[in-house]
Design an enzyme around this catalytic site. Structure first.
Site, short mmCIF file in Angstrom:
data_model
loop_
_atom_site.label_atom_id
_atom_site.label_comp_id
_atom_site.label_asym_id
_atom_site.label_seq_id
_atom_site.Cartn_x
_atom_site.Cartn_y
_atom_site.Cartn_z
N GLU A 54 -8.50 -14.69 14.99
CA GLU A 54 -9.05 -14.43 16.24
C GLU A 54 -7.89 -14.16 17.41
O GLU A 54 -7.87 -13.38 17.98
CB GLU A 54 -10.35 -15.41 16.78
CG GLU A 54 -10.59 -15.17 18.30
CD GLU A 54 -11.35 -13.74 18.48
OE1 GLU A 54 -11.51 -12.97 17.76
OE2 GLU A 54 -11.50 -13.72 19.76
N ASN B 244 -22.87 9.45 27.68
CA ASN B 244 -22.30 8.49 26.93
C ASN B 244 -22.44 8.46 25.47
O ASN B 244 -23.89 8.86 25.22
CB ASN B 244 -22.73 7.18 27.56
CG ASN B 244 -22.48 5.82 26.65
OD1 ASN B 244 -21.48 6.07 25.99
ND2 ASN B 244 -23.01 4.71 26.96
N GLY B 245 -21.83 8.39 24.64
CA GLY B 245 -22.21 8.58 23.14
C GLY B 245 -21.54 9.87 22.69
O GLY B 245 -20.50 10.25 22.92
N HIS C 289 2.18 -15.40 -1.64
CA HIS C 289 1.55 -14.28 -2.38
C HIS C 289 2.12 -12.92 -1.54
O HIS C 289 1.67 -11.98 -1.85
CB HIS C 289 0.33 -14.38 -2.60
CG HIS C 289 -0.21 -15.56 -3.24
ND1 HIS C 289 -0.15 -15.73 -4.77
CD2 HIS C 289 -0.48 -16.84 -2.79
CE1 HIS C 289 -0.18 -17.01 -5.01
NE2 HIS C 289 -0.84 -17.58 -3.79
N GLU D 118 -4.50 -6.81 20.90
CA GLU D 118 -5.10 -5.71 21.64
C GLU D 118 -4.85 -5.89 23.19
O GLU D 118 -5.00 -4.85 23.56
CB GLU D 118 -6.89 -6.07 21.43
CG GLU D 118 -7.35 -7.27 22.22
CD GLU D 118 -8.86 -7.37 22.03
OE1 GLU D 118 -9.72 -6.34 22.02
OE2 GLU D 118 -9.47 -8.54 21.82
N TRP E 234 -14.61 7.09 27.93
CA TRP E 234 -13.67 6.68 27.01
C TRP E 234 -13.81 7.89 25.97
O TRP E 234 -14.83 8.17 25.37
CB TRP E 234 -14.31 5.40 26.09
CG TRP E 234 -13.34 5.00 25.36
CD1 TRP E 234 -12.28 3.99 25.50
CD2 TRP E 234 -13.30 5.08 23.97
NE1 TRP E 234 -11.81 3.87 24.09
CE2 TRP E 234 -12.30 4.43 23.22
CE3 TRP E 234 -14.30 5.78 22.97
CZ2 TRP E 234 -12.12 4.48 22.01
CZ3 TRP E 234 -14.08 5.70 21.72
CH2 TRP E 234 -12.86 5.02 21.04
N LYS F 140 -6.65 -11.10 19.52
CA LYS F 140 -6.52 -11.21 20.98
C LYS F 140 -5.07 -10.81 21.35
O LYS F 140 -4.90 -9.95 22.41
CB LYS F 140 -6.83 -12.83 21.35
CG LYS F 140 -7.48 -12.82 22.45
CD LYS F 140 -8.94 -12.94 22.60
CE LYS F 140 -9.50 -11.60 21.86
NZ LYS F 140 -10.95 -11.56 21.75
N ARG G 178 -16.01 -0.12 30.59
CA ARG G 178 -16.43 0.57 29.28
C ARG G 178 -15.69 1.91 29.07
O ARG G 178 -16.01 2.57 28.02
CB ARG G 178 -18.11 1.36 29.82
CG ARG G 178 -19.05 0.08 30.29
CD ARG G 178 -20.20 0.57 30.44
NE ARG G 178 -20.91 1.48 29.33
CZ ARG G 178 -21.74 0.76 28.52
NH1 ARG G 178 -21.84 -0.48 28.49
NH2 ARG G 178 -22.19 1.67 27.50
N CYS H 221 -17.89 4.50 28.19
CA CYS H 221 -18.30 5.38 29.09
C CYS H 221 -19.33 4.56 29.82
O CYS H 221 -20.23 3.93 29.38
CB CYS H 221 -19.03 6.86 28.56
SG CYS H 221 -17.89 7.78 27.58
N LYS I 197 -15.07 -1.88 26.40
CA LYS I 197 -15.83 -3.16 26.09
C LYS I 197 -16.98 -3.08 25.19
O LYS I 197 -17.04 -3.64 24.21
CB LYS I 197 -16.49 -3.56 27.41
CG LYS I 197 -17.10 -4.90 27.45
CD LYS I 197 -16.08 -5.99 27.03
CE LYS I 197 -16.83 -7.56 26.93
NZ LYS I 197 -15.87 -8.19 26.29
O1 M6R Z 1 -20.15 -6.69 21.85
P1 M6R Z 1 -19.73 -6.79 20.41
O2 M6R Z 1 -19.44 -8.35 20.35
O3 M6R Z 1 -20.68 -6.33 19.37
O4 M6R Z 1 -18.29 -6.20 20.24
C1 M6R Z 1 -17.64 -6.49 19.00
C2 M6R Z 1 -16.03 -6.17 19.14
O5 M6R Z 1 -16.12 -4.83 19.49
C3 M6R Z 1 -15.53 -6.83 20.23
O6 M6R Z 1 -15.45 -8.25 19.62
C4 M6R Z 1 -13.75 -6.59 20.31
O7 M6R Z 1 -13.50 -6.74 18.91
C5 M6R Z 1 -13.31 -7.16 21.50
N1 M6R Z 1 -12.60 -6.45 21.94
C6 M6R Z 1 -12.32 -8.47 21.08
O8 M6R Z 1 -11.91 -9.07 21.96
#
Ligand code: M6R
Length: 608
Positions: free
Chosen positions: A481, A100-101, A504, A488, A74, A485, A27, A2, A603
């Site tokens: 990673e 927000n929250g 396994h 998502e 969000w 990526k 956000r 948010c 984000k």
């Molecule tokens: O702001 P932060 O690094 O604490 O965020 C952690 C995760 O939410 C963030 O890395 C998330 O996994 C990303 N969307 C990955 O691309």
């Protein structure tokens, strides 16, 4: 999660709010809304869907107003819909709130307020606050907000306006970011700095439990007991352009291209003209390191993946035992933490709720808490005892790229620093490694230049519904990673497997045409990776391999190969991951996905 923008001044508030919300859309983008003062009333507009819908509405039906608040959402409580969008109001629309929250005790409050005759129109926790403020209001909105703070539980940032007091916007925060922008004859509230940068660089970073009152002429900050507090102004030095797309189609692509520069800047912790690492605000001494018998690294998502590589580096160079935890697990698993513990929290945004909770848990048990973060003034920055900044510049795309590589560079700096302090690394070894690290911007640039080749892979395989990433040692973490990526932003199901684990279980998923990404950058594990590639190909997999240029044997085993320059095994994750970022990006664009705003994500994850 948010975004909030508030404006009071002489400009058209809808222009300022909409431009601010555009910067904060990362956000959350389930809905957007705003409230503006007009003719002694507050007019509210809010719509499900992207900000553009609100923008169009305002274009066609402008509101003449110089004060208002806005929100991009969000969804947490209640599905995305017009009615659940913010702002929320009391029944006669005289008190308006954006939030927000999460209000944790909202059900209990909703029940009580309903019994007292309040009618609810939405499913949100936020609406409770609008009605609660109505119940508490006795002609002084600041006082009502102050009382409200001792009733609501949870994490929040609010902006509140009141029809009877049309000369002020009130902001409060607890565990959710909110900043104040200070202008001349105008003032701003926002969840993040980019929202207000076109107007001012003078910022006040609000603390938990503070109440801020913005009028046209000034800003006053109160603590929760009502005493006025001094304002410490933070001058923003980075450029508004840094947070703009700058000609790229997406923020993610821009941020991938910014990586050589981010790496270069972060390498300054290891200056070339000195034989030591200089970590600025990190004050950990040799004696401290001798005292710690345990290091934890806690983080979420991509930052967690950086932590896995950090463990490898700290164990290797500083010979300290490291555990890496997902913050949301760490905080609920009763970990062994005491004065002999060093906890390193990694967070791009510095606002991730679980990471903050893990830090607090560690601090409460006597541990030293160090942070690696990209955001100066963020909660993580403020709560840690030692802080190292990743010098990536603002990262806007939900998919983290430049923050990750600069987290890795920071972790090299930390591990080498600890190694030098402890004497487990000699100066000569350090200087040799640093020399290699300084080649990284060039190595990464060469990969970015191969973008078109990577795009071809995505074009050819864009209809795949599953993909697997395999690797050993450091490569296995980079696989995690790469897989995150990809899923998502392209919504392709993918898994990362340590290649030695294939037999396994995971190999059962390989069939004719399965796409397997094989990372083979670790020389001492190269032969083993060749065997793993043969095993998956024997079951029909199409293998795209990534390896060092000198390991040409790979071309005979894989269907396609991409090379990185020859370099020590320990630094290959940085160039390799750039290939995987580009791969994910092109898969997403080829499939028509909204790269910068992937579904269901935001984000900064400021709720649990
Ligand atoms: O702001 P932060 O690094 O604490 O965020 C952690 C995760 O939410 C963030 O890395 C998330 O996994 C990303 N969307 C990955 O691309």
């Amino acid at each position: 999660m948010c975004g909030i923008v508030g404006y009071i001044g002489e400009k058209q508030c809808t222009d300022v709010i909409l431009s601010g919300l555009t910067k904060l859309e990362y956000r959350g983008y389930d809905s957007a809304g705003l409230a503006a003062f007009k003719d002694k009333a507050i007019e509210t507009r809010k719509f499900k869907g992207r900000l553009q819908i609100l923008d169009e509405n305002i274009k066609h039906h402008p509101i003449e107003s110089t004060m208002g608040i806005g929100h991009t959402r969000w969804a947490t409580h209640g599905a995305p819909s017009d009615v659940n969008s913010h702002p929320h109001t009391n029944e006669d629309h005289s008190i308006v709130v954006v939030h927000n929250g999460i209000i944790e005790n909202y059900l209990e409050l909703r029940e009580r307020l309903s019994k007292n005759g309040y009618k609810f129109t939405s499913q949100t926790d936020t609406e409770v606050v609008a009605h609660l403020l109505d119940e508490l209001y006795r002609g002084d909105i600041i006082d009502a907000v102050r009382q409200m703070l001792s009733i609501v539980k949870g994490s929040y940032a609010f902006a509140v306006v009141c029809k009877n007091e049309p000369d002020k916007i009130i902001g409060v925060r607890k565990d959710s970011p909110l900043i104040v922008g200070l202008g001349k004859g105008e003032n701003f509230l926002a969840s993040d700095i980019p929202a207000i940068l076109p107007y001012t660089r003078e910022v006040y970073l609000m603390q938990d439990d503070e109440i801020v009152v913005c009028t046209r002429d000034g800003v006053t900050v109160y603590d929760k007991d009502g005493s006025e507090k001094p304002i410490e102004i933070f001058h923003v030095t980075w450029n508004a352009i840094d947070a703009e797309k700058g000609g790229y189609e997406h923020f993610m692509l821009k941020e991938i291209h910014e990586q050589p520069e981010g790496i270069r800047k972060t390498l300054h912790y290891m200056p070339e003209d000195k034989d030591e690492v200089i970590l600025g605000d990190v004050k950990i001494t040799k004696e401290d390191l001798q005292r710690y018998n345990k290091v934890y690294i806690v983080a979420c998502g991509t930052a967690y993946h950086a932590g896995l590589i950090g463990k490898y580096l700290i164990e290797k160079y500083a010979r300290m035992s490291v555990e890496v935890d997902i913050a949301s697990e760490f905080r609920y698993r009763n970990p062994i933490v005491d004065e002999q513990t060093l906890l390193i929290a990694i967070s791009q945004s510095g606002e991730t709720a679980d990471t903050l909770a893990a830090m607090r848990l560690a601090k409460n048990n006597g541990a030293r808490v160090m942070a690696i973060t990209n955001v100066i003034g963020s909660s993580v920055d403020r709560e840690a005892q030692d802080v190292l900044y990743t010098l990536a510049g603002p990262e806007i795309a939900v998919a983290s790229t430049k923050a990750y590589v600069t987290q890795l560079v920071s972790l090299y700096a930390v591990s080498l620093h600890f190694g030098l302090l402890k004497g487990t690394l000699t100066k000569d070894e350090y200087i040799a490694l640093r020399r290699e690290l300084y080649h990284l911007p060039g190595y990464v640039q060469r990969i970015i230049d191969l973008d078109k080749k990577i795009q071809n892979i995505a074009k050819e395989h864009k209809d795949k519904e599953d993909m697997y990433f395999i690797g050993r040692g450091l490569d296995s973490y980079v696989c995690m990673e790469g897989s995150l990526k990809l899923k998502e932003i392209s919504y392709i199901h993918s898994e990362a497997a340590a290649a030695g684990e294939l037999k396994h279980g995971p190999i059962a998923l390989i069939e004719e045409g399965t796409l397997v990404i094989a990372l083979c950058t670790q020389d001492f594990l190269f032969e083993k990776m060749l065997s793993n590639i043969q095993e998956v190909r024997a079951r029909g997999a199409y293998v795209v391999a990534f390896s060092k240029r000198s390991n040409e044997a790979i071309t005979k085993e894989a269907d396609e190969t991409f090379f990185i320059d020859d370099m020590p095994d320990d630094i290959t994750p940085i160039p390799t991951v750039v290939y995987l970022q580009l791969l994910a990006y092109h898969f997403a664009t080829e499939r028509g996905c909204d790269v910068d705003k992937p579904r269901n994500l935001a984000k900064s994850v400021t709720v649990e």
